[in-house]
Design an enzyme around this catalytic site. Structure first.
Site, PDB file in Angstrom:
ATOM      1  CE  LYS A 266      -3.360   2.759   3.080  1.00 30.64           C
ATOM      2  NZ  LYS A 266      -3.812   3.255   4.221  1.00 30.64           N
ATOM      3  CG  ASP A 271      -5.673   7.481   4.825  1.00 29.56           C
ATOM      4  OD1 ASP A 271      -6.776   8.424   4.056  1.00 29.56           O
ATOM      5  OD2 ASP A 271      -5.881   6.675   5.870  1.00 29.56           O
ATOM      6  CE  LYS A 278      -6.588   8.534   8.240  1.00 24.39           C
ATOM      7  NZ  LYS A 278      -7.239   7.568   8.845  1.00 24.39           N
ATOM      8  CG  ASP A 289      -1.688   4.614   4.602  1.00 30.15           C
ATOM      9  OD1 ASP A 289      -1.291   4.183   5.157  1.00 30.15           O
ATOM     10  OD2 ASP A 289      -2.859   4.892   4.443  1.00 30.15           O
ATOM     11  CG  ASP A 348     -10.055   6.922   6.664  1.00 34.23           C
ATOM     12  OD1 ASP A 348      -8.602   7.214   6.032  1.00 34.23           O
ATOM     13  OD2 ASP A 348      -9.648   7.125   8.149  1.00 34.23           O
ATOM     14  CD  GLU A 350      -6.970   5.004   2.702  1.00 31.89           C
ATOM     15  OE1 GLU A 350      -7.336   5.082   2.986  1.00 31.89           O
ATOM     16  OE2 GLU A 350      -5.968   4.989   3.293  1.00 31.89           O
ATOM     17  NE  ARG A 352     -10.389  -1.530   3.341  1.00 32.63           N
ATOM     18  CZ  ARG A 352     -11.004  -2.100   4.900  1.00 32.63           C
ATOM     19  NH1 ARG A 352     -12.171  -2.121   4.889  1.00 32.63           N
ATOM     20  NH2 ARG A 352     -10.491  -1.249   5.864  1.00 32.63           N
TER      21      ARG A 352
HETATM   22  N1  BES Z   1      -4.281   4.545   6.759  1.00 30.55           N
HETATM   23  C1  BES Z   1      -5.301   4.165   7.900  1.00 30.55           C
HETATM   24  C2  BES Z   1      -5.213   3.411   9.001  1.00 30.55           C
HETATM   25  C3  BES Z   1      -4.231   2.808   9.792  1.00 30.55           C
HETATM   26  C4  BES Z   1      -4.043   4.169  11.183  1.00 30.55           C
HETATM   27  C5  BES Z   1      -2.850   3.713   9.740  1.00 30.55           C
HETATM   28  C6  BES Z   1      -3.523   4.302  12.726  1.00 30.55           C
HETATM   29  C7  BES Z   1      -1.478   3.583  10.538  1.00 30.55           C
HETATM   30  C8  BES Z   1      -1.853   3.914  12.346  1.00 30.55           C
HETATM   31  C9  BES Z   1      -6.743   4.088   7.141  1.00 30.55           C
HETATM   32  O1  BES Z   1      -6.832   4.020   5.650  1.00 30.55           O
HETATM   33  C10 BES Z   1      -7.493   3.447   7.553  1.00 30.55           C
HETATM   34  O2  BES Z   1      -7.969   5.065   8.126  1.00 30.55           O
HETATM   35  N2  BES Z   1      -8.755   2.493   7.902  1.00 30.55           N
HETATM   36  C11 BES Z   1     -10.147   2.865   8.718  1.00 30.55           C
HETATM   37  C12 BES Z   1     -10.544   2.128   8.513  1.00 30.55           C
HETATM   38  C13 BES Z   1     -12.286   2.154   8.283  1.00 30.55           C
HETATM   39  C14 BES Z   1     -12.350   3.427   7.347  1.00 30.55           C
HETATM   40  C15 BES Z   1     -12.971   1.386   8.480  1.00 30.55           C
HETATM   41  C16 BES Z   1      -9.093   3.273  10.001  1.00 30.55           C
HETATM   42  O3  BES Z   1      -8.129   1.919  10.680  1.00 30.55           O
HETATM   43  O4  BES Z   1      -9.880   3.709  10.912  1.00 30.55           O
HETATM   44 ZN    ZN Z   2      -7.247   5.599   5.495  1.00 30.51          ZN
HETATM   45 ZN    ZN Z   3      -4.952   4.362   5.370  1.00 32.90          ZN
END
Ligand code: BES
Ligand code: ZN
Ligand code: ZN
Length: 500
Positions: A266, A271, A278, A289, A348, A350, A352
Site C-alpha cells: 500500500k 491519508d 480524519k 501510510d 478513509d 482507501e 483496500r
Molecule cells: N491508514 C489508515 C490506517 C492506519 C491507522 C494506519 C493508524 C496506521 C495507523 C487507513 O487507511 C484507515 O484510515 N483505516 C480506517 C478503516 C475504517 C474506515 C474501516 C481505520 O482504521 O479507521
Molecule cells: Zn484511510
Molecule cells: Zn490509509
C-alpha cells in the site's frame, strides 16, 4: 555505519562488548579465548562487581596494554528467563550507551557468543542489525549545527578466532545488503508528504531499478483508468499529486517462465481520510501510510543486490487520499478491475481500494506462485495486537504459519487472524457487489476479508497489516523511534527460504 569483516589484528578498538548470563560469569572466565585476550579484564574489580544481572551495564577501563580502550559489560539475566527479545533489548541498551559515550567503533568477540549460545550466528547477526538500527537517524531535514560535530559510531567490528568461515561471511554480507535497503525505506517513510509524492516515490523506484538492473514499469493514472482500475482511480482522483502504479521485476536468467513471488504494498503517500476526513490530531503521522510500498521497494532493492535464484515482482500502487472537488465521496459506487462493483461507504478505507485493483492486476498478468500484500490498513490492528505486532491473514493457513515463523526469526512479530466466510456478511451492500467497510467490529479481519474477494482461492495469498509496527512512537526491540521498515526482513526470508 560500516560492518568490518577484517579484524584479525586487534588494534584501535574503542570499546569492547562482553555479555554474560547472571551467575554464569565463570563460563566466560573459563573460555580459552577470554583467558588469552581478556586476562586483565577478568582480574579487574569491575568484573567481580559484574554479576550478569539483567539490564546491568558497566563501563570499565583496564590496563593500557589491552587492545581495547574500554569494555562495556552487559548482563543478560538468568538463562531460564532469557529469550531472543531480551537479546534485542540488551543490544539496544549497549548501543545507546555507546552513542552517549561517543565511541567511534565497537567490537564484539564472536568466541564469547559461541560459548554462550548454540546458534551464535543468529545472536551475532541480530547484534549487528540492532546496532545499525537503533542508531539510525534521519538528518536530511535538519540544518547542520555544532552539536552534530560530536563523535558518532561508524564501525562495528567482529572479533574472530580464525579466518571468517562461510557462515560468518554470510552474516556480514546479509547485514550489508540489508541495512542499505531498510535505510532507504525508512527515509522514504519518514520523509514528509510534500517531498514524497507518488511521482517522487516512483522516481526513487526507477533509480533503484537502474542501479540493480531490475525491470521498471509504470501504470499512469490515465492508463489505470483505461484498464478499468476504477477503485484505484477513485482514491487517486482527489489529489493534485497524480497517482500511479509502479512495478519492479527481478528475474534471474533462465527463470523467465517461473511463476513469481509477488509483493504488493500500500502506497498512500498521505491519508487525510478524504471526504470522510480524519481528525486533525496525529494526522501528520499519516505520511507513513506508504510504509507497505516502501517495504516492497526496500525488498526489491536488497533482492537486486543479493540476486537470489527466484523470480520476484514488487507492485506499488501509489496515491494521495485527499478531500477535493474531484475527490470520490461516501456512497459512490466504483467498478474495480476484477469487474466487482464496490460501494464506498467510507473514503478513509482507501487502502483496500488501491490494493484490490493491484491484486486483480497481479492475478491477471503474472500467474503468481504466491502473493503477499503488506499495508498500514487498519487502526483496529493496533487495538487488537498493539503497535509492535502485525496481523497476518490469508487463504492458506499453512503458508500463513510458515511466514509467521520466518518473520519471528528476524525479529518481526506477526499474529494470525481468521478469515472465515461468515465475516463477509458485514461487507454485503444493498446497491453494489461489496461495500468497502463493515460495521465497527473485527476491523482488521474485515479489511482482510475485503481483499480476499479479489484473489481466487487457487492462488496462494497472504495479507499483512502493519498499521502498528510500521511506525514506532518510542523505540522497541531492535527498532528506532519513527519509521521502522518492518516487513522487509520477512520478505527477504520468504524470497530466500519459503518452500513451495
Ligand atoms: N491508514 C489508515 C490506517 C492506519 C491507522 C494506519 C493508524 C496506521 C495507523 C487507513 O487507511 C484507515 O484510515 N483505516 C480506517 C478503516 C475504517 C474506515 C474501516 C481505520 O482504521 O479507521
Ligand atoms: Zn484511510
Ligand atoms: Zn490509509
Amino acid at each position: 555505519m560500516k560492518v568490518d569483516k577484517q579484524i584479525s589484528e586487534y588494534s584501535n578498538i574503542d570499546c569492547l562488548v562482553v555479555v554474560a548470563f547472571e551467575d554464569e560469569t565463570s563460563q566466560i572466565e573459563n573460555a580459552a579465548w577470554s583467558k588469552t585476550h581478556l586476562s586483565n579484564l577478568l582480574r579487574s574489580p569491575a568484573w567481580k562487581e559484574f554479576g550478569g544481572k539483567r539490564s546491568q551495564i558497566i563501563t570499565t577501563y583496564t590496563s593500557e596494554n589491552d587492545f581495547y580502550k574500554k569494555v562495556i559489560l552487559a548482563g543478560l539475566g538468568k538463562r531460564d528467563k532469557f529469550n531472543r527479545d531480551t537479546w534485542y533489548s540488551v543490544c539496544a541498551k549497549v548501543f545507546n550507551v555507546v552513542k552517549e559515550q561517543g565511541s567511534k567503533n565497537i567490537a564484539i568477540p564472536h568466541p564469547v557468543l559461541k560459548v554462550l549460545f548454540e546458534s551464535s550466528h543468529w545472536y551475532l547477526r541480530e547484534f549487528l542489525f540492532t546496532g545499525w538500527s537503533v542508531l539510525y537517524e534521519l538528518k536530511k531535514y535538519k540544518s547542520q549545527t555544532d552539536e552534530d560535530e560530536h563523535v558518532t559510531l561508524d564501525e562495528i567490528y567482529v572479533l574472530l578466532e580464525d579466518k571468517p568461515t562461510g557462515a560468518i561471511i554470510d552474516v556480514f554480507s546479509y547485514i550489508e545488503d540489508l541495512i542499505e535497503g531498510v535505510g532507504h525505506a525508512r527515509e522514504l517513510i519518514a520523509s514528509p508528504s510534500n517531498d514524497v509524492t507518488p511521482r517522487r516515490f516512483a522516481e526513487e523506484a526507477q533509480k533503484i531499478a537502474q542501479n540493480y538492473d531490475l525491470n521498471f514499469s509504470l501504470i499512469t493514472l490515465e492508463e489505470a483508468r483505461q484498464k478499468g482500475m476504477g477503485a484505484f482511480v477513485a482514491v487517486a482522483q482527489g489529489s493534485a499529486n497524480e497517482g500511479c502504479i509502479v512495478i519492479l521485476e527481478y528475474c534471474p536468467k533462465g527463470l523467465e517462465n517461473e511463476q513469481p513471488v509477488v509483493f504488493v504494498g500500500k502506497g498512500i503517500t498521505f491519508d487525510t481520510g478524504g471526504i470522510s476526513l480524519k481528525p486533525s490530531q496525529k494526522m501528520d503521522l499519516m505520511k507513513h501510510d506508504m510504509a507497505g510500498a516502501a517495504a516492497v521497494l526496500g525488498t526489491m532493492e536488497i533482492i537486486g543486490k543479493m540476486k537470489p535464484p527466484r523470480r520476484v515482482v514488487g507492485v506499488m500502487p501509489l496515491a494521495e487520499n485527499m478531500p477535493d472537488g474531484k475527490a470520490y465521496r461516501p456512497g459512490d459506487v466504483v467498478r474495480s478491475l476484477s469487474g466487482k462493483t464496490i460501494e464506498v461507504v467510507n473514503t478513509d478505507a482507501e487502502g483496500r481500494l488501491i490494493l484490490c485493483d493491484a491484486l486483480a492486476y497481479v492475478v491477471e498478468n503474472y500467474n503468481p506462485q504466491l502473493i503477499v500484500d503488506i499495508a498500514t490498513l487498519t487502526g483496529a490492528c493496533i487495538i487488537a495486537l498493539g503497535d509492535r505486532v502485525a496481523g497476518i491473514m490469508g487463504n492458506d493457513l499453512k503458508v500463513v504459519s510458515e511466514i509467521q515463523k520466518l518473520a519471528e526469526d528476524v525479529g518481526e512479530k506477526m499474529w494470525p487472524l481468521p478469515l472465515w466466510d461468515f465475516y463477509f456478511d458485514d461487507l454485503k451492500s444493498d446497491i453494489a457487489d461489496i461495500k468497502n467497510v463493515g460495521n465497527r467490529s473485527a476491523g482488521t479481519i474485515i479489511g482482510g476479508m475485503f481483499l480476499k474477494q479479489f484473489v481466487p482461492d487457487n492462488v496462494q495469498w497472504v495479507h499483512i497489516d502493519i498499521a502498528g509496527p510500521a511506525w514506532a512512537e518510542k523505540p522497541w526491540f531492535h527498532m528506532p523511534k519513527g519509521a521502522t521498515g518492518f516487513g522487509i526482513r520477512t520478505f527477504l526470508e520468504i524470497t530466500r527460504k519459503l518452500k513451495f
